[in-house]
Write an enzyme that holds these catalytic residues in place. Structure first.
Site, mmCIF file in Angstrom:
data_model
loop_
_atom_site.group_PDB
_atom_site.id
_atom_site.type_symbol
_atom_site.label_atom_id
_atom_site.label_comp_id
_atom_site.label_asym_id
_atom_site.label_seq_id
_atom_site.Cartn_x
_atom_site.Cartn_y
_atom_site.Cartn_z
ATOM 1 N N GLY A 1 75.480 38.505 40.591
ATOM 2 C CA GLY A 1 76.907 38.242 40.440
ATOM 3 C C GLY A 1 77.214 37.350 39.262
ATOM 4 O O GLY A 1 78.150 37.609 38.487
ATOM 5 N N ASP A 2 76.443 36.284 39.107
ATOM 6 C CA ASP A 2 76.651 35.375 37.979
ATOM 7 C C ASP A 2 76.402 36.075 36.651
ATOM 8 O O ASP A 2 77.158 35.908 35.689
ATOM 9 C CB ASP A 2 75.708 34.179 38.100
ATOM 10 C CG ASP A 2 76.089 33.251 39.230
ATOM 11 O OD1 ASP A 2 77.123 32.578 39.122
ATOM 12 O OD2 ASP A 2 75.356 33.205 40.221
ATOM 13 N N SER A 3 75.324 36.843 36.589
ATOM 14 C CA SER A 3 74.963 37.479 35.322
ATOM 15 C C SER A 3 75.974 38.546 34.925
ATOM 16 O O SER A 3 76.270 38.715 33.730
ATOM 17 C CB SER A 3 73.560 38.086 35.435
ATOM 18 O OG SER A 3 72.604 37.068 35.664
#
Length: 397
Positions: free
Chosen positions: A167-169
């Site tokens: 999700g962050d990436s």
């Protein structure tokens, strides 16, 4: 450095993953990235995952090519220092909770007035608006609410996650795209800077293909399907005789025919009912069973050899040991030789994407906390006495 982003000045006010990863990608292609860290411990990622001599190996990767300055943003002079940086910057990337920069006196209205050409990239769990904007959000929550967790895992099992911070990436990638689109608009004289509002949830949601129209028009809820690709057949993960697994994507019409002939099922290759994807989807259970029966009778090496000869996309599932040993990764420059403080040699991931004329470059690994404080402040016009005073007063470290 002569990367495509040479001359672009970026300020990073972020921790952990989303904003730092976005800034790292820009730094790899020539942007001058100044990372602002809090005095004391700095970015928590310095202590995340596996450590080498007290510092995370992830840190050295995540912050390569960045300049670290340690600034106390609770001090008025520290805030003024950031404003001074922003006056000459092209991009500011942050992943604080919505409203946090405003409380510091560094909100969009303030910085835009100082530098109308500045692009502010704001990464948060749910975005800068909406009823959920004040909720705390991590990448894992973005994966859950963005839809990808629901569709990941075995059909009768619990929702699963990927083994990385997906999700962050994904938010980082959207942040870089938004930043570059905004900067291009400024540099081509089409307008001033703007806010790029990136939500972790929406970054995941953007990958979810036809999930929404399938539900809205057909009432179909896409469920977990293990290693298969729902609605596209055959494409799955199949066991082999030597205890491994191979991924086979035989889902285009001509490839399906080649796959069936390669495994000795020419009759299925010529079956009109299986000539197109919709027909194969209707019989995917039968097709997967036939393919698995064949792969289970042979080793991974044999299966891959046969399918390579037939022109069928296939590959075994790689561990990191497989990646590091793979000659293709090596030939593509995806494994770089780096050196940590103290001279320790270590391999690091290469730079993606590969540009033919202006490729990315690693100039240095993640720096020590505040390593560039003095040099960056000197570039802003602060004298030695001012810098020494600010250190003594705890404004910078």
């Amino acid at each position: 450095m002569s990367g495509p982003l040479t001359g672009i000045k970026v300020i990073e006010i972020g921790t952990l993953i989303a904003a730092p990863f976005a800034a790292r990608m820009m730094a790899e292609f020539g942007a001058d990235v100044v990372k602002i860290e809090a005095p004391g411990e700095g970015d928590p990622i310095r202590k995340w995952r596996k450590l080498h001599e007290g510092t995370s190996l992830w840190w050295y990767l995540q912050s390569r090519n960045k300049k670290s300055i340690s600034v106390n943003l609770k001090a008025a002079e520290g805030v003024e220092l950031v404003k001074r940086l922003a006056e000459g910057a092209d991009v500011l990337i942050e992943n604080l909770k919505p409203g946090a920069l405003e409380k510091l006196g560094l909100g969009w209205d303030v910085l835009h007035a100082l530098n109308p050409k500045l692009t502010m990239v704001r990464i948060s769990g749910y975005g800068q608006t909406g009823p959920y904007k004040d909720r705390p959000g991590f990448g894992a929550i973005g994966e859950a609410m963005g839809g990808i967790r629901y569709t990941t895992g075995e059909p009768n099992g619990a929702p699963a996650r990927a083994g990385v911070s997906l999700g962050d990436s994904l938010a980082s990638l959207h942040a870089v795209m938004g930043a570059l689109m905004s900067v291009l608009r400024v540099k081509t004289g089409q307008g001033n800077g703007q806010v790029v509002d990136v939500s972790l949830v929406e970054s995941v949601f953007n990958l979810m293909e036809s999930l929404v129209p399938e539900y809205d028009l057909l009432g179909h809820v896409r469920e977990r399907s293990g290693g298969a690709l729902p609605g596209i057949a055959p494409s799955n993960t199949y066991p082999t005789k030597d205890g491994g697994y191979v991924v086979i994507a035989g889902n285009s019409d001509p490839i399906f025919k080649r796959l069936m002939r390669a495994i000795g099922r020419g009759g299925l290759a010529d079956d009109p009912a299986l000539a197109s994807n919709d027909g194969r989807v209707a019989q995917v259970v039968m097709l997967d069973a036939i393919i698995a029966e064949w792969t289970s009778s042979h080793t991974i090496a044999y299966v891959l050899g046969v399918l390579k000869e037939a022109g069928v996309p296939a590959g075994r599932i790689y561990s990191v040991a497989d990646i590091v040993a793979d000659p293709h990764y090596q030939a593509r420059g995806m494994l770089l030789d780096a050196e940590l403080p103290g001279g320790q040699a270590v391999k690091m991931p290469g730079i993606v994407p590969t540009l033919s004329e202006t490729p990315g470059e690693v100039r240095w690994q993640g720096p020590a906390l505040g390593e560039h404080t003095s040099s960056v402040l000197a570039e802003l016009g602060y004298g030695e006495q001012d810098i020494a005073r600010m250190r003594a007063e705890g404004v910078v470290q």
